[in-house]
Design an enzyme around this catalytic site. Structure first.
Site, PDB file in Angstrom:
ATOM      1  N   LYS A 257      42.174  45.112  83.818  1.00 24.46           N
ATOM      2  CA  LYS A 257      42.318  43.906  83.005  1.00 24.46           C
ATOM      3  C   LYS A 257      41.993  42.617  83.768  1.00 24.46           C
ATOM      4  O   LYS A 257      41.572  41.644  83.166  1.00 24.46           O
ATOM      5  CB  LYS A 257      43.768  43.817  82.516  1.00 24.46           C
ATOM      6  N   ARG A 258      42.243  42.645  85.062  1.00 25.24           N
ATOM      7  CA  ARG A 258      41.992  41.435  85.861  1.00 25.24           C
ATOM      8  C   ARG A 258      40.533  41.011  85.788  1.00 25.24           C
ATOM      9  O   ARG A 258      40.198  39.860  85.975  1.00 25.24           O
ATOM     10  CB  ARG A 258      42.320  41.702  87.339  1.00 25.24           C
TER      11      ARG A 258
END
Ligand code: GLU
Ligand code: ZN
Length: 488
Positions: A257-258
């Protein structure tokens, strides 16, 4: 050509939204099935009730449908090997676990959670690897009867051979050998009657006659256990191909997700086309000839082969995906593109129709990299009043007063213009710039802000023609008023 009918599957656990890595696994399986005229199966591995996410299956189905990965058997379509939800197959797993016990390949373990916890604690203290000590493997019949009499519901564990090794072959990882001493007597059936992943996965892959198992390589450590299970049952072992990880764009660590969107629904919401997603995902870890990037769905089906899968991890590049998306957007028929853009504008609060968008599409088709970008490129068409800073109306290297004079002259010039088309708008405005002693670009910059509220917009004269004379004049009036107020 494989000798058995090709039957491949994805076996997602419904614990969250459909991930781009799972989508790639699904795509490879789907392509393999379609290439060989085999079957692509979806099986829901929903036996871990604690991690169950109620939206996961609907999201999976919607995502697969959106990507165009149709399945031959599974949820909603049924099939001869169902049910395709493991939670509806509990009796089967119980039957097969009991069979292993009867045949001496597995045993009942009555250990309490407290005993197992104490065991782990001791192992931690002695700095040993945690694992079950096989206490119940050696119970006498009398001891077993004693536990049963106490009403304890046992778990069922696999009797891993105490010596020797298991060797298996993976198409991508090669031959792997594991010492049995490294393996625990894993639990197959829990005391609540639910199977563990290992048992349910093996039983179903066998009963569903899965020929090839293609899945993420995080499952590679499970294979020796599965092989032992296949052998205990006397079943044929499927062909394994564990797909290398998808790395972050930097190449450091796995995609998460980063780094950006990772759920298929996010890509969809951001305005990626399924055509682009499919083409891009196919190229994450698979190649045809090391140079071809663009493949139609039909070409992928024709060319896809396990030998094209790379055995090293592939990076995920959002940039590359965006480039490919722009490519596929440019290939669309304008009517098709208009229809796909409508939901994005509606979502942003503009109730437009595809018919209204059709004339606008040619102005933006070359520029869009995602469908969602349509909002920033075209919202001014659908607003009744534009909101922007009056200071933007001051032309480059001009004063506010000079800009106001210019705007008033623009209004006068355009008010008389018939017909009002891109071709008729441009020449008088160029002539006006000359008369005002400014560059055309300076004048057009002011007009652009006045009619779009933005400094960057699609081609100006086409925009003005689509807006029509009336709305252009109204916007010029608004701009004149704003600039006038700024000065006075
Ligand atoms: N249920 C596992 C998962 O969620 C399946 C792994 C497999 O394909 O065997 O990925
Ligand atoms: Zn035990």
């Amino acid at each position: 050509m494989p000798d058995k009918p090709v039957r491949v599957r994805i076996a997602p656990s419904p614990t969250g939204y459909f991930h781009v890595g799972s989508a790639r696994t699904a795509l490879f399986n789907w392509l393999f099935a379609r290439h060989h005229g085999g079957k692509f199966i979806v099986r829901i591995e929903d036996t871990d009730r604690s991690r169950y996410h109620p939206e996961a299956v609907p999201d999976l189905i919607a995502s697969l449908r959106w990507l165009g990965l149709d399945w031959d058997e599974g949820p909603e379509v049924g099939g001869d090997y169902g049910p395709y939800y493991q939670s509806q197959r509990l009796a089967l797993y119980q039957h097969y676990a009991a069979q292993l016990v009867e045949q001496g390949h597995a045993y009942r373990c009555y250990c309490s959670p407290e005993r197992l916890e104490a065991l782990r604690e001791e192992q931690r203290k002695r700095k040993e690897n945690p694992g079950y000590d096989r206490h119940c493997r050696y119970l006498t019949a009398a001891q077993r009867a004693e536990y049963e009499a106490q009403g304890i519901t046992p778990v069922i564990r696999l009797k891993v051979p105490l010596e020797g090794q298991t060797t298996f072959h993976d198409l991508l990882y090669g031959t792997i050998t594991v010492d049995h001493q490294m393996l625990d007597d894993l639990v197959l059936l829990k005391s609540d009657g639910y199977p563990t992943y290992h048992l349910a996965n093996v039983v179903d892959d066998h009963l569903m006659e899965i020929s090839h198992i293609m899945r993420g390589d995080e499952w590679l450590p499970s294979v020796p256990k599965h092989v032992l299970l296949y052998q205990a049952f006397g079943w044929e072992i499927p062909v394994y191909a564990h797909l290398p990880l998808i790395l972050a764009p930097t190449g450091q660590g796995k995609l998460s997700k980063r780094h950006g969107g990772v759920e298929i629904r996010e890509f969809r919401r951001q305005g990626y086309l399924p055509e682009a997603m499919i083409n891009y995902l196919a190229r994450v870890g698979w190649s045809y000839d090391d140079k071809t990037e663009i493949f139609s769905r039909e070409e992928l089906i024709r060319y896809f082969d396990l030998s094209g899968i790379s055995s090293s991890p592939a990076r995920f590049s959002y940039e590359r995906l965006e480039w490919m998306n722009g490519y596929y957007i440019r290939q669309l028929h304008p009517d098709d593109l208009a229809a796909r853009l409508v939901p994005f504008l509606q979502e942003a609060g503009y109730p437009v129709t595809a018919a209204e968008l059709v004339p606008i599409v040619p102005l933006i088709q070359e520029r869009l990299k995602t469908l969602a970008e349509v909002v920033q490129w075209t919202d001014f068409f659908f607003k009744s009043v534009l909101e922007y800073e009056a200071s933007l109306l001051i032309g480059k290297n001009m004063t506010a007063t000079e800009s106001l004079v210019a705007l008033r002259r623009v209004r006068e010039t355009l008010a008389l213009l018939t017909p009002f088309t891109a071709a008729t708008i441009e020449p008088p405005l160029r002539a006006l710039a000359d008369q005002l002693g400014i560059k055309a670009a300076q004048l057009f910059g002011i007009i652009r802000v006045a009619v779009t509220g933005k400094e960057v917009a699609p081609p100006l004269f086409e925009v003005m023609a689509i807006l029509g004379l009336e709305r252009v004049l109204a916007r010029l009036d608004q701009a004149i008023e704003m600039l006038d107020r700024l000065i006075h």
